[in-house]
Design an enzyme around this catalytic site. Structure first.
Site, PDB file in Angstrom:
ATOM      1  N   ASP A  13     -12.864   1.737  -0.107  1.00 48.65           N
ATOM      2  CA  ASP A  13     -12.470   0.332  -0.266  1.00 48.65           C
ATOM      3  C   ASP A  13     -13.367  -0.345  -1.300  1.00 48.65           C
ATOM      4  O   ASP A  13     -12.928  -1.232  -2.038  1.00 48.65           O
ATOM      5  CB  ASP A  13     -12.586  -0.402   1.086  1.00 48.65           C
ATOM      6  N   HIS A 204     -11.800  -4.599  10.626  1.00 51.94           N
ATOM      7  CA  HIS A 204     -12.066  -4.367   9.200  1.00 51.94           C
ATOM      8  C   HIS A 204     -12.099  -5.732   8.511  1.00 51.94           C
ATOM      9  O   HIS A 204     -11.057  -6.293   8.199  1.00 51.94           O
ATOM     10  CB  HIS A 204     -10.941  -3.469   8.665  1.00 51.94           C
ATOM     11  N   HIS A 206     -13.247  -8.510   5.611  1.00 50.26           N
ATOM     12  CA  HIS A 206     -13.715  -8.827   4.254  1.00 50.26           C
ATOM     13  C   HIS A 206     -14.397 -10.190   4.334  1.00 50.26           C
ATOM     14  O   HIS A 206     -14.096 -11.006   5.209  1.00 50.26           O
ATOM     15  CB  HIS A 206     -12.536  -8.835   3.275  1.00 50.26           C
ATOM     16  N   CYS A 237      -9.451  -5.497  -2.631  1.00 47.60           N
ATOM     17  CA  CYS A 237      -8.204  -4.737  -2.653  1.00 47.60           C
ATOM     18  C   CYS A 237      -7.509  -5.061  -3.964  1.00 47.60           C
ATOM     19  O   CYS A 237      -7.252  -6.229  -4.248  1.00 47.60           O
ATOM     20  CB  CYS A 237      -7.314  -5.083  -1.461  1.00 47.60           C
ATOM     21  N   ASN A 246     -16.080  -6.242   1.278  1.00 44.55           N
ATOM     22  CA  ASN A 246     -16.061  -6.010   2.727  1.00 44.55           C
ATOM     23  C   ASN A 246     -17.355  -6.530   3.346  1.00 44.55           C
ATOM     24  O   ASN A 246     -18.356  -6.723   2.664  1.00 44.55           O
ATOM     25  CB  ASN A 246     -15.995  -4.504   2.992  1.00 44.55           C
TER      26      ASN A 246
HETATM   27  P1  HMG Z   1       6.221   4.532  -5.382  1.00 45.85           P
HETATM   28  O1  HMG Z   1       6.193   4.319  -6.855  1.00 45.85           O
HETATM   29  O2  HMG Z   1       7.212   3.755  -4.574  1.00 45.85           O
HETATM   30  O3  HMG Z   1       6.344   6.079  -5.068  1.00 45.85           O
HETATM   31  O4  HMG Z   1       4.763   4.251  -4.836  1.00 45.85           O
HETATM   32  P2  HMG Z   1       7.629   7.003  -4.987  1.00 45.85           P
HETATM   33  O5  HMG Z   1       7.648   7.612  -3.640  1.00 45.85           O
HETATM   34  O6  HMG Z   1       8.859   6.284  -5.476  1.00 45.85           O
HETATM   35  O7  HMG Z   1       7.268   8.133  -6.071  1.00 45.85           O
HETATM   36  C1  HMG Z   1       7.174   7.837  -7.478  1.00 45.85           C
HETATM   37  C2  HMG Z   1       6.323   8.894  -8.178  1.00 45.85           C
HETATM   38  O8  HMG Z   1       4.992   8.805  -7.693  1.00 45.85           O
HETATM   39  C3  HMG Z   1       6.757  10.335  -7.906  1.00 45.85           C
HETATM   40  O9  HMG Z   1       6.469  11.067  -9.091  1.00 45.85           O
HETATM   41  C4  HMG Z   1       5.838  10.800  -6.824  1.00 45.85           C
HETATM   42  O10 HMG Z   1       5.609  12.193  -6.806  1.00 45.85           O
HETATM   43  C5  HMG Z   1       4.555  10.062  -7.178  1.00 45.85           C
HETATM   44  P3  HMG Z   1       7.639  11.513 -10.088  1.00 45.85           P
HETATM   45  O11 HMG Z   1       8.594  12.343  -9.255  1.00 45.85           O
HETATM   46  O12 HMG Z   1       8.274  10.229 -10.556  1.00 45.85           O
HETATM   47  O13 HMG Z   1       6.900  12.238 -11.173  1.00 45.85           O
HETATM   48  N1  HMG Z   1       3.738   9.837  -5.994  1.00 45.85           N
HETATM   49  C6  HMG Z   1       2.457  10.232  -5.844  1.00 45.85           C
HETATM   50  N2  HMG Z   1       1.609  10.875  -6.653  1.00 45.85           N
HETATM   51  C7  HMG Z   1       0.375  11.133  -6.162  1.00 45.85           C
HETATM   52  N3  HMG Z   1      -0.033  10.776  -4.922  1.00 45.85           N
HETATM   53  C8  HMG Z   1       0.794  10.122  -4.092  1.00 45.85           C
HETATM   54  C9  HMG Z   1       2.090   9.827  -4.560  1.00 45.85           C
HETATM   55  N4  HMG Z   1       3.127   9.183  -3.977  1.00 45.85           N
HETATM   56  C10 HMG Z   1       4.121   9.202  -4.862  1.00 45.85           C
HETATM   57  N5  HMG Z   1       0.388   9.800  -2.864  1.00 45.85           N
HETATM   58  C11 HMG Z   1       2.985   4.449  -3.232  1.00 45.85           C
HETATM   59  C12 HMG Z   1       4.477   4.279  -3.442  1.00 45.85           C
HETATM   60  C13 HMG Z   1       2.662   4.168  -1.782  1.00 45.85           C
HETATM   61  C14 HMG Z   1       2.603   5.878  -3.586  1.00 45.85           C
HETATM   62  C15 HMG Z   1       2.263   3.476  -4.154  1.00 45.85           C
HETATM   63  O14 HMG Z   1       2.707   2.193  -3.827  1.00 45.85           O
HETATM   64  C16 HMG Z   1       0.760   3.545  -4.041  1.00 45.85           C
HETATM   65  O15 HMG Z   1       0.143   4.536  -4.446  1.00 45.85           O
HETATM   66  N6  HMG Z   1       0.133   2.477  -3.556  1.00 45.85           N
HETATM   67  C17 HMG Z   1      -1.326   2.457  -3.457  1.00 45.85           C
HETATM   68  C18 HMG Z   1      -1.786   1.151  -2.898  1.00 45.85           C
HETATM   69  C19 HMG Z   1      -3.233   1.229  -2.545  1.00 45.85           C
HETATM   70  O16 HMG Z   1      -3.876   2.267  -2.589  1.00 45.85           O
HETATM   71  N7  HMG Z   1      -3.807   0.063  -2.178  1.00 45.85           N
HETATM   72  C20 HMG Z   1      -5.173  -0.032  -1.781  1.00 45.85           C
HETATM   73  C21 HMG Z   1      -5.437   0.545  -0.406  1.00 45.85           C
HETATM   74  S1  HMG Z   1      -4.908  -0.515   0.951  1.00 45.85           S
HETATM   75  C22 HMG Z   1      -6.280  -1.515   1.281  1.00 45.85           C
HETATM   76  O17 HMG Z   1      -7.206  -1.511   0.514  1.00 45.85           O
HETATM   77  C23 HMG Z   1      -6.325  -2.291   2.559  1.00 45.85           C
HETATM   78  C24 HMG Z   1      -7.292  -1.710   3.603  1.00 45.85           C
HETATM   79  O18 HMG Z   1      -8.609  -1.643   3.095  1.00 45.85           O
HETATM   80  C25 HMG Z   1      -7.290  -2.536   4.894  1.00 45.85           C
HETATM   81  C26 HMG Z   1      -7.486  -4.040   4.679  1.00 45.85           C
HETATM   82  O19 HMG Z   1      -8.418  -4.454   3.973  1.00 45.85           O
HETATM   83  O20 HMG Z   1      -6.673  -4.761   5.252  1.00 45.85           O
HETATM   84  C27 HMG Z   1      -6.863  -0.277   3.989  1.00 45.85           C
HETATM   85 MG    MG Z   2     -10.025  -3.376   2.990  1.00 43.88          MG
END
Ligand code: HMG
Ligand code: MG
Length: 295
Positions: A13, A204, A206, A237, A246
């Site tokens: 994070d 969790h 922030h 984030c 955080n």
């Molecule tokens: P999307 O574009 O809708 O994915 O993203 P898709 O399923 O349509 O696939 C599109 C392409 O992406 C495909 O490739 C997949 O293979 C590829 P193509 O066939 O076109 O060549 N793909 C991937 N490649 C590598 N790794 C993967 C993956 N998935 C699909 N895992 C997705 C949907 C969820 C993947 C996207 O929205 C994403 O990666 N989001 C990341 C968001 C993120 O990481 N945010 C930060 C973390 S959350 C947070 O911080 C909050 C937390 O701390 C708690 C709090 O504070 O409340 C946890």
């Molecule tokens: Mg967080």
């Protein structure tokens, strides 16, 4: 035996929100130093789409570098593609991250609130079949930058649905740091009433509004015993602009030390780690305890 579990999220994070990419060698050293300082759980990285979070695009290389040590560390996986990548590297612990609001589901997951479950359901089922431990996060539990207040019932209903997919723990995220202690107790009461006992919950926080430590104290008084925190207060984030760092792990450890609550963490070693990471990032730690002890 520690009385509470600190679930360290700095390498994930924290570093996901840095403007630059930290070299993979430094990430591995950060994680090894956090473990050596006594943190029992260190979330290592995310197997998300590298275009979405370029800061963690080296997830595979990092886990390979960590070798055996890395296998037991939790990693974020949003979908089956992420799970496949984690399984290939022998990861034993994954975390899915859902959200309580429609807007953030679209911004963070490219899905509607309802569609997120279709993405997580097979991911958790396959992870459980493979014998992995699964944590579920729910974001925006105490407010959302686009939707404002989030109804408690909505948070509980999403959280319960995510947990019931097969998670062993549900982490309640105050993604943008707007929660206050009374609201923390209210949500925890509602979770308990829905069958989510304090011992399956984590919090969790922030620190955007300076409430993170007070919120952690409220959760501890309520009966929660797992606390997410980030060394040096790193974090945010990338898909929630108003999210800042955080709760700093050092600040939490200091509070628990004063309460006589054992964390198992060597505070001096942790502070030294955050001072070193501040040097890597080229900016001082925001943690008040790091500033006080390192000064
Ligand atoms: P999307 O574009 O809708 O994915 O993203 P898709 O399923 O349509 O696939 C599109 C392409 O992406 C495909 O490739 C997949 O293979 C590829 P193509 O066939 O076109 O060549 N793909 C991937 N490649 C590598 N790794 C993967 C993956 N998935 C699909 N895992 C997705 C949907 C969820 C993947 C996207 O929205 C994403 O990666 N989001 C990341 C968001 C993120 O990481 N945010 C930060 C973390 S959350 C947070 O911080 C909050 C937390 O701390 C708690 C709090 O504070 O409340 C946890
Ligand atoms: Mg967080």
């Amino acid at each position: 035996m520690p009385d509470v579990t600190i679930y360290e999220v700095g390498p994930r994070d924290g570093l996901q929100n840095e403007p630059g990419v930290v070299p993979v060698e430094a990430k591995a050293e950060f994680i090894e130093r956090l473990l050596a300082a006594g943190l029992p759980v260190v979330e290592a990285t995310s197997f998300v789409h590298p275009k979405w979070v370029p800061q963690l695009a080296d997830a595979g290389e990092l886990m390979t570098r960590l070798g055996e040590t890395g296998r037991r560390l939790p990693v974020l996986v949003p979908n089956e593609r992420g799970l496949d990548r984690a399984l290939e590297l022998g990861c034993e612990f994954v975390a899915i991250y859902g959200t309580a609001t429609e807007t953030f589901a679209r911004k963070n997951l490219n899905r509607s609130l309802d569609e997120q479950f279709a993405m997580f359901e097979p991911t958790v089922a396959r992870a459980r079949e493979a014998g992995l431990d699964v944590r579920a996060y729910v974001s925006m539990c105490w407010g959302d930058p686009w939707e404002g207040d989030v109804p408690v019932d909505q948070v509980v209903s999403v959280g319960k649905r995510l947990f019931d997919l097969g998670a062993s723990q549900l982490s309640l995220g105050d993604t943008i740091g707007v929660g206050t202690p009374g609201a923390v107790s209210t949500l925890l009461d509602a979770c308990n009433a829905a069958g989510l006992a304090d011992d399956v919950l984590a919090v969790h926080f922030h620190d955007t509004y300076g409430q993170a430590l007070a919120n952690a104290y409220a959760a501890w008084q309520h009966g929660v015993r797992t606390f997410d925190a980030s060394a040096g207060g790193l974090g945010g984030c990338p898909y929630a602009e108003s999210a800042t760092g955080n709760l700093a792990t050092e600040d939490l450890v200091w509070m628990f030390r004063g309460l006589g609550v054992e964390t198992g963490v060597d505070l001096d070693a942790l502070v030294a780690t955050s001072v070193w990471m501040a040097g890597v990032l080229g900016k001082p730690s925001v943690s008040r305890v790091v500033q006080a002890l390192a000064g």
